[in-house]
Structures are given as structure tokens and as C-alpha cells.
Design an enzyme around this catalytic site. Structure first.
Site, PDB file in Angstrom:
ATOM      1  N   HIS A 102      10.700 -36.420 -16.346  1.00  0.00           N
ATOM      2  CA  HIS A 102      10.391 -36.850 -14.980  1.00  0.00           C
ATOM      3  C   HIS A 102       9.048 -36.280 -14.510  1.00  0.00           C
ATOM      4  O   HIS A 102       8.827 -36.123 -13.315  1.00  0.00           O
ATOM      5  CB  HIS A 102      11.516 -36.424 -14.032  1.00  0.00           C
ATOM      6  CG  HIS A 102      12.823 -37.079 -14.360  1.00  0.00           C
ATOM      7  ND1 HIS A 102      13.024 -38.428 -14.212  1.00  0.00           N
ATOM      8  CD2 HIS A 102      13.968 -36.573 -14.878  1.00  0.00           C
ATOM      9  CE1 HIS A 102      14.258 -38.729 -14.607  1.00  0.00           C
ATOM     10  NE2 HIS A 102      14.845 -37.613 -15.022  1.00  0.00           N
TER      11      HIS A 102
ATOM     12  N   LYS B 171       7.148 -13.897 -16.188  1.00  0.00           N
ATOM     13  CA  LYS B 171       6.612 -12.747 -16.947  1.00  0.00           C
ATOM     14  C   LYS B 171       5.266 -13.095 -17.564  1.00  0.00           C
ATOM     15  O   LYS B 171       4.326 -12.322 -17.482  1.00  0.00           O
ATOM     16  CB  LYS B 171       7.551 -12.334 -18.092  1.00  0.00           C
ATOM     17  CG  LYS B 171       8.810 -11.605 -17.756  1.00  0.00           C
ATOM     18  CD  LYS B 171       8.647 -10.202 -17.258  1.00  0.00           C
ATOM     19  CE  LYS B 171       8.413 -10.171 -15.787  1.00  0.00           C
ATOM     20  NZ  LYS B 171       9.464 -10.148 -14.876  1.00  0.00           N
TER      21      LYS B 171
ATOM     22  N   TRP C 277      -3.251  -2.410  -1.287  1.00  0.00           N
ATOM     23  CA  TRP C 277      -3.076  -3.766  -1.814  1.00  0.00           C
ATOM     24  C   TRP C 277      -3.607  -4.668  -0.720  1.00  0.00           C
ATOM     25  O   TRP C 277      -3.025  -4.767   0.364  1.00  0.00           O
ATOM     26  CB  TRP C 277      -1.604  -4.044  -2.092  1.00  0.00           C
ATOM     27  CG  TRP C 277      -1.369  -5.362  -2.744  1.00  0.00           C
ATOM     28  CD1 TRP C 277      -1.529  -5.659  -4.065  1.00  0.00           C
ATOM     29  CD2 TRP C 277      -0.945  -6.569  -2.109  1.00  0.00           C
ATOM     30  NE1 TRP C 277      -1.227  -6.978  -4.287  1.00  0.00           N
ATOM     31  CE2 TRP C 277      -0.869  -7.567  -3.104  1.00  0.00           C
ATOM     32  CE3 TRP C 277      -0.626  -6.916  -0.797  1.00  0.00           C
ATOM     33  CZ2 TRP C 277      -0.488  -8.872  -2.840  1.00  0.00           C
ATOM     34  CZ3 TRP C 277      -0.241  -8.222  -0.521  1.00  0.00           C
ATOM     35  CH2 TRP C 277      -0.169  -9.178  -1.552  1.00  0.00           C
TER      36      TRP C 277
ATOM     37  N   CYS D 117       0.827  -1.197   0.000  1.00  0.00           N
ATOM     38  CA  CYS D 117       0.000   0.000   0.000  1.00  0.00           C
ATOM     39  C   CYS D 117       0.873   1.263   0.000  1.00  0.00           C
ATOM     40  O   CYS D 117       2.067   1.199   0.254  1.00  0.00           O
ATOM     41  CB  CYS D 117      -0.933   0.068   1.188  1.00  0.00           C
ATOM     42  SG  CYS D 117      -1.716  -1.496   1.587  1.00  0.00           S
TER      43      CYS D 117
ATOM     44  N   ASN E  41       0.137   1.056   6.309  1.00  0.00           N
ATOM     45  CA  ASN E  41       0.823   0.068   5.466  1.00  0.00           C
ATOM     46  C   ASN E  41       1.369  -1.007   6.396  1.00  0.00           C
ATOM     47  O   ASN E  41       1.899  -0.680   7.459  1.00  0.00           O
ATOM     48  CB  ASN E  41       2.030   0.690   4.757  1.00  0.00           C
ATOM     49  CG  ASN E  41       1.630   1.609   3.650  1.00  0.00           C
ATOM     50  OD1 ASN E  41       0.445   1.733   3.331  1.00  0.00           O
ATOM     51  ND2 ASN E  41       2.605   2.261   3.055  1.00  0.00           N
ATOM     52  N   GLY E  42       1.299  -2.270   5.960  1.00  0.00           N
ATOM     53  CA  GLY E  42       1.857  -3.331   6.795  1.00  0.00           C
ATOM     54  C   GLY E  42       0.756  -4.251   7.310  1.00  0.00           C
ATOM     55  O   GLY E  42      -0.372  -4.225   6.811  1.00  0.00           O
TER      56      GLY E  42
ATOM     57  N   ARG F  40       2.615   0.359  -5.513  1.00  0.00           N
ATOM     58  CA  ARG F  40       2.547  -0.419  -4.266  1.00  0.00           C
ATOM     59  C   ARG F  40       1.190  -1.083  -4.069  1.00  0.00           C
ATOM     60  O   ARG F  40       0.964  -1.753  -3.068  1.00  0.00           O
ATOM     61  CB  ARG F  40       2.821   0.494  -3.079  1.00  0.00           C
ATOM     62  CG  ARG F  40       4.212   1.072  -3.113  1.00  0.00           C
ATOM     63  CD  ARG F  40       4.372   2.079  -2.028  1.00  0.00           C
ATOM     64  NE  ARG F  40       4.463   1.418  -0.749  1.00  0.00           N
ATOM     65  CZ  ARG F  40       5.549   1.379  -0.022  1.00  0.00           C
ATOM     66  NH1 ARG F  40       6.640   1.956  -0.449  1.00  0.00           N
ATOM     67  NH2 ARG F  40       5.559   0.785   1.142  1.00  0.00           N
TER      68      ARG F  40
ATOM     69  N   LYS G 238       4.083  -3.554  -7.436  1.00  0.00           N
ATOM     70  CA  LYS G 238       5.483  -3.388  -7.841  1.00  0.00           C
ATOM     71  C   LYS G 238       6.431  -3.661  -6.684  1.00  0.00           C
ATOM     72  O   LYS G 238       7.480  -4.248  -6.846  1.00  0.00           O
ATOM     73  CB  LYS G 238       5.667  -1.961  -8.358  1.00  0.00           C
ATOM     74  CG  LYS G 238       7.056  -1.651  -8.859  1.00  0.00           C
ATOM     75  CD  LYS G 238       7.230  -2.151 -10.259  1.00  0.00           C
ATOM     76  CE  LYS G 238       8.666  -2.149 -10.713  1.00  0.00           C
ATOM     77  NZ  LYS G 238       8.952  -3.311 -11.558  1.00  0.00           N
TER      78      LYS G 238
ATOM     79  N   GLU H 239      12.285 -16.974 -15.465  1.00  0.00           N
ATOM     80  CA  GLU H 239      11.896 -15.574 -15.566  1.00  0.00           C
ATOM     81  C   GLU H 239      10.886 -15.388 -16.706  1.00  0.00           C
ATOM     82  O   GLU H 239       9.921 -14.628 -16.568  1.00  0.00           O
ATOM     83  CB  GLU H 239      13.159 -14.712 -15.769  1.00  0.00           C
ATOM     84  CG  GLU H 239      12.928 -13.233 -15.993  1.00  0.00           C
ATOM     85  CD  GLU H 239      12.152 -12.528 -14.881  1.00  0.00           C
ATOM     86  OE1 GLU H 239      11.975 -13.098 -13.791  1.00  0.00           O
ATOM     87  OE2 GLU H 239      11.704 -11.394 -15.130  1.00  0.00           O
TER      88      GLU H 239
ATOM     89  N   GLU I 108       2.522 -13.410 -14.924  1.00  0.00           N
ATOM     90  CA  GLU I 108       2.218 -12.128 -14.274  1.00  0.00           C
ATOM     91  C   GLU I 108       1.275 -11.276 -15.111  1.00  0.00           C
ATOM     92  O   GLU I 108       0.344 -10.680 -14.581  1.00  0.00           O
ATOM     93  CB  GLU I 108       3.512 -11.311 -14.082  1.00  0.00           C
ATOM     94  CG  GLU I 108       4.324 -11.680 -12.872  1.00  0.00           C
ATOM     95  CD  GLU I 108       5.605 -10.857 -12.770  1.00  0.00           C
ATOM     96  OE1 GLU I 108       5.940 -10.443 -11.662  1.00  0.00           O
ATOM     97  OE2 GLU I 108       6.281 -10.626 -13.800  1.00  0.00           O
TER      98      GLU I 108
END
Ligand code: G6P
Length: 610
Positions: free
Chosen positions: A506, A487, A75, A2, A99-100, A27, A605, A483, A490
Site C-alpha cells: 500500500h 535504533k 540540550w 539539560c 532546565n525547561g 540529559r 537520554k 523499535e 537514532e
């Protein structure tokens, strides 16, 4: 996570709070809200689910004006992202943004309910508002009551509070979630990131862990964790290159992908001599410390973790140094056995990721030789708390899906590998000079890879209707595949998994059919022939192959096989180059699917909660 913004001024601050929130959307952007002490002496708020633009629209239709206020972009952690759960939360005449995470919120909620408080949200934050309200009954002064309140909170918080009863001030508390005060002339501000306030000031004062602040128009007073009045240094921040502008690009992510040649160049600047890496780029004591390093432990999250995974291959192959890499959320809670003379390396774009920061703080108690941060933000907590730093020069990254931060991290990690090898004398002859030369050529190579933009855009069409994908790589290309899969998931919401190509049989081979495209990165190295066999296994099961292959790898298009030829590059640098087409691929798939590329659902982010 946040974002918080607050202001106490003599002018109407609504536009300042809104602009600050927009700058903080990285955020979180589940909901946004603002509380103002209005010009008719009332505490009023406006909250909206969704992005800050929704709140802005609501405020255009029904303006709120005031000279004291707090605002928040959320968030969601506790409670769904709806208006009822959006901050600010009220209790009587006071408003709180947070925040938190308050870990003992359930116990506090029960106590406060027993005292008659009625809860209107599902958030942990609302307990802070009611607890503060309760403390105020005895203590009267808002700052004093906040000091008493935080003593009962367990967890992490950055808090900002205003009260209609004491409208001369904004009060704030920091523990585990950053806050910065912006200093103005006859007005002062507060935010969870100085970026939110760059529009109004360039002078900042960073709160430290445990600090409580009382911010008035003409003064700022701070108390430390022991309740002692303290002065915090004010710093001037002059870098003007913060502009958030998409330029000719449709999305920030695409712009950032295309910035990579320039930012890689910038990350190299001043760090190379004719044929060596300048070890002092890591700090004045770097050479002395590096000489003692016998092991490296890397800790990071998300994309930064993948950069660390690539570095492990480099550190062991080039510098002969054993290296372990772990995600911070695991490392911080594990009983870790530290080998003597281990360098603790964190990698982070933001330098504020809660788990990475906590891992660093734990590491300090564990007997590591020293800590090094590879980070993109010079004024971040991670940089401030580490012994050594290498700043990546990616510039501000706005797209939630990290791109240019990753490739510049890789450059930083290769500089680290060469520096350690150089100081310890473990590099094979000529390797450093060759790689320095290759690094100099890298920006041009990245430019060539970016020129494949429209080829990759066409390939993306193969994915638009798919629900699952596999990404394969071998050696240092395995983390590149990880990665690439990250991407894609996301921003396009397609399920994507990465596997080391040798593991295919496997398990994941059972999933392969003609609905499961398989993406592979295939530079021309000693693993190529083995990789080719793995790809045959996929084709034999009807899986469609998309291969990004070195132009010299001898791979050609065929039925169900789409080969994109990549410029030839030294094998060590290939993870950096092969990242580019995978970034472009996920971008174009997301565009085809019509998702919110720069702000994908449910993500943020900077993850400042655990
Ligand atoms: C979030 C971001 C990712 C990033 C990760 C670690 O999940 O969405 O893009 O890789 O945090 O962030 P850091 O700032 O520590 O690199």
C-alpha cells in the site's frame, strides 16, 4: 531537558560541578558551562559548545576556583548550541541556569528590553536572569526576588541562581522540571538528578512542584507553592550499583545489550511462584484493583511506547482485555473518552519524561480506575505519582539508545498481562504455567541470541553505504520492527521506517530497489507464510532482504536474501528475543559509520521538556 549542578561549600567546588555535569550528560550535551563566585570575590564563568569534556579542557587551561557555583549541560531548545547560548546566563551580578522552557519568554523579553536590558543570547533563559535582576532592585533579597520572579514565568523550569552580591547562598525553584538537594556536612548541593551528586553525598531532599529553596552551607530552607515554609523529608540512597564503567566493552550501548540476560533475570526475581506470577509484585492493592480492570490505556514515549505496543497484543490475546496505546505527547492534548474501569499504565525508563508525566497528571482528572507505572527508576516522579508500580531492574542505562530498559519493560508488561488474566480468570488453561516456565528460560535464550554478535556484525556491512531502510514485522513483531528502525535511525543516522508487512504493497513497495535493504523479523508463527509472501514481493523488486528467522521457519540464504537463524522460542516471548539482533545490527552499523554511539547527535537520554 539539560542538567543542573550547584554547590555551596568551603572547599573548591569546580571538580564537583564538572563530575556532576559528566554524570548528567544523558540529559543533553550540546554545550556546557559553569559560573563560580571566585576566591577573589568575582562572578566568573566558562562556557563551551559541545560536550562537558570541552569545558573541562578549557578549565584545565584556564582554571576557575570557587566555593559557590552553578553549572549546566544543555540540550538546545531556544537558540543554537553555541557558546553565546550556553548557560549560565548573567545579568549584572547574578548567574542563572535553567532546565525547561519559558513559554512567555517573548513577551518578557520585550518588557525587559523596554527597561533597557540588553540580551546577548537567543535563549528563553536569559529573560529569567534579567527579570530577577530587575526584581532585585526593589526587593534586595535574592530569595525574595526569586519568589517574585517565578510568579511571572509561564512554562516549565528547574532553576538555580547565584549572586555575587549575596554569596552566602544558592537559590533554586522547581516547577515542571525536577531538582534535588544533596545534603553534606557544612556544605550542600543541588542537581536536576541525584545521580550528579552521588560522588559527594548519599542524603537527598527532593523539591516538590512550586518549591523555592535557599541553600546555604549550614542550612536549607524551603517554601512551597503557597509561600509557606515547609520541611521536605530527607532520604538516604544506598544503592551502590551506579558505577558508570564500560568494562571490556567499547561502548555503553554494547555493554547494555550484553547485560540483558542478567537484568531480565533480575526483573523476574521475586515475582514468580512455581507456576504463577505474584500479583503483589505490583503493590499491595494490586489484586483488588486488577480484579476491576476492564480496559487498559498505555501511554509512553520513544522506545517505551514500542514496549506498550507489544503489550497490546499480549493483553488482548492472553488476558482478553481491550488495550489502547498512545504516545504521551498526543494523549496529553487530546480529548480522551475514558471507558469505565480502565487502568492507566505509563511506561518509562527514566520516570521523568515530561510528556509521560504530564499525561499521568492529566489522567488523574479523567476518571481512570488507577495508575500503574512500569519504570526503571524507583525514586522518579512517575513512580512517586502513580498508584501502583512495577520497577524494571535494568540498572542504570547510559547509552542514549535504550536497549536493556526495553527488554525489561517487555518482561514487566508480560507479568502485568499474566497478573490481570490471573486475577480476572481470563487466561486459557495452562497458559500461565507455560509462560512462567518460558520466562524462566528467557535469560538463557537471550544469551544464545547474543552469541550471534559476530554474525550480525558481518550483516551490518550491508548497511554502511545505504541511506534508507525498511523494517517489516507482523503481529507483535511489528512494534519490534518499529523499535529496530528507531535504533538504527537514532545511532547510525540512516533513515529507517517500520511497516506492518501486510501494508507493504500500500505504498512503501514503491521505494524498494537494490539500494533499500529490508529487514524482517520472522518467528515461526501462524503469520509466517503470509510474511514469506511479502518478502517475495520485495525480492521481485530487487530489494535485499535481511531476515532474522526462527531456525524452524524453513528460510534459507539465497541471492539477495540473508537469513540469520534465531533460537526457537515460544511465540509470545519472541518479541523480546528478536529485539536483540536488531539492537546489535544498529550498533554495528553505527560503529561502521563512526558515529557517536552512546551520545548520538541531537538526542538526549531523558527528555524532560515537551
Ligand atoms: C528519549 C530517549 C529514548 C526513550 C524516550 C522515552 O527519547 O532517548 O531512548 O525511549 O526518551 O524515555 P523514558 O525514560 O520515558 O522511557
Amino acid at each position: 531537558m539539560c542538567g543542573i549542578v550547584g554547590a555551596v561549600a568551603e572547599r573548591n567546588i569546580t571538580p564537583i560541578l564538572l563530575e556532576g555535569l559528566k554524570r548528567l550528560e544523558y540529559r543533553g550535551y550540546d554545550s556546557a558551562g559553569v559560573a563560580l563566585y571566585t576566591n577573589d570575590d568575582k562572578l566568573e564563568r566558562m562556557r563551551r559548545p559541545g560536550k562537558v569534556s570541552e569545558l573541562e579542557l578549557a578549565l584545565t587551561e584556564e582554571p576557575l576556583l570557587g566555593r559557590l557555583g552553578i553549572a549546566h549541560t544543555r540540550w538546545a531548545t531556544h537558540g543554537a548550541p553555541c557558546e553565546r547560548n550556553a548557560h549560565p546566563h548573567f545579568s549584572g551580578d547574578l548567574a542563572v541556569v535553567h532546565n525547561g522552557i519559558i513559554e512567555n519568554h517573548e513577551a518578557l523579553r520585550d518588557q525587559l528590553k523596554a527597561l533597557g536590558y540588553v540580551f546577548t543570547s537567543d535563549t528563553d533563559t536569559e529573560v529569567i536572569a534579567h527579570l530577577l535582576n530587575h526584581k532585585l532592585k526593589d526587593l534586595a533579597d535574592l530569595t525574595v526576588a526569586l519568589k517574585a520572579t517565578v510568579k511571572e514565568l509561564h512554562g516549565a523550569y528547574g532553576l538555580a541562581v547565584i549572586s555575587a552580591d549575596q554569596p552566602d547562598r544558592l537559590v533554586a525553584a522547581r516547577s515542571g522540571s525536577p531538582l534535588v538537594i544533596g545534603l553534606g556536612m557544612g556544605e550542600n548541593f543541588l542537581a536536576s538528578d541525584q545521580l550528579a551528586l552521588r560522588q559527594v553525598t548519599d542524603r537527598f531532599m527532593y523539591l516538590e512542584e512550586g518549591d523555592i529553596a535557599e541553600i546555604r552551607r549550614e542550612s536549607v530552607q524551603i517554601w512551597d507553592v503557597n509561600g509557606q515554609s515547609v520541611e521536605r523529608e530527607s532520604v538516604q540512597y544506598r544503592d551502590g550499583a551506579e558505577a558508570a564503567d564500560k568494562g571490556e566493552f567499547r561502548h555503553f550501548m554494547l555493554k547494555e545489550i550484553h547485560e540483558q540476560p542478567a537484568v531480565v533475570q533480575r526483573t523476574l526475581e521475586g515475582r514468580l511462584s512455581q507456576n504463577q506470577v505474584l500479583v503483589q509484585a505490583f503493590g499491595p492493592q494490586a489484586a483488588e484493583l486488577f480484579a476491576k480492570v476492564r480496559n487498559v490505556q498505555i501511554v509512553a514515549c520513544g522506545t517505551s511506547y514500542h514496549a506498550g505496543m507489544v503489550a497490546r497484543y499480549w493483553l488482548e490475546e492472553l488476558a482478553g482485555i481491550p488495550c489502547q496505546v498512545e504516545v504521551a505527547s498526543e494523549f496529553r492534548y487530546r480529548k480522551v473518552v475514558v471507558q469505565p474501569d480502565t487502568l492507566f499504565v505509563t511506561i518509562s525508563q527514566s520516570g521523568e519524561t515530561a510528556d509521560t508525566l504530564a499525561a499521568l497528571r492529566n489522567a488523574k482528572e479523567l476518571g481512570f480506575l488507577a495508575s500503574l507505572a512500569i519504570c526503571n527508576v524507583g525514586i522518579s516522579s512517575l513512580v512517586r505519582e502513580s498508584d501502583l508500580t512495577l520497577l524494571t531492574q535494568a540498572g542504570r542505562e547510559i547509552g542514549v539508545a535504550s536497549t536493556k530498559a526495553f527488554t525489561t519493560q517487555l518482561v514487566g508488561l508480560l507479568l502485568l498481562t499474566l497478573s490481570l488474566g490471573q486475577v480476572r480468570g481470563t487466561l486459557a488453561e495452562g497458559v500461565e504455567a507455560t509462560l512462567v516456565e518460558e520466562l524462566r528460560r528467557l535469560p538463557a535464550r537471550l544469551g544464545e541470541a547474543l552469541a550471534m554478535d559476530s554474525t550480525v556484525e558481518k550483516i551490518a556491512e550491508l548497511f554502511a553505504e545505504k541511506n534508507h531502510t525498511l523494517f517489516l514485522g507482523r503481529g507483535a513483531q511489528f512494534p519490534v520492527a518499529m523499535e529496530g528502525a528507531l535504533k538504527l535511525k537514532e545511532i547510525s543516522y540512516i533513515h529507517a521506517e517500520a511497516y506492518p508487512a501486510g501494508e507493504l504493497k500500500h505504498g512503501p513497495l514503491a521505494l524498494v530497489d537494490n539500494d533499500m535493504p529490508v529487514v524482517t523479523v520472522a518467528p515461526n508463527n501462524e503469520l509466517l507464510e503470509k510474511l514469506k509472501s511479502n518478502l517475495q514481493e520485495v525480492r521481485a523488486r530487487g530489494g535485499e532482504l535481511i531476515v532474522f528467522a526462527d531456525e524452524k521457519a524453513g528460510m534459507t540464504n539465497g541471492e539477495g536474501t540473508h537469513v540469520v537463524h534465531m533460537p526457537h522460542i515460544h511465540d509470545i516471548l519472541s518479541p523480546i528475543l528478536y529485539t536483540i539482533p536488531l539492537q546489535l545490527l544498529s550498533y554495528y552499523v553505527a560503529v561502521l559509520k563512526g558515529t557517536d554511539v552512546d551520545q548520538p547527535r541531537n538526542l538526549a537520554k531523558s527528555v524532560t521538556v515537551e
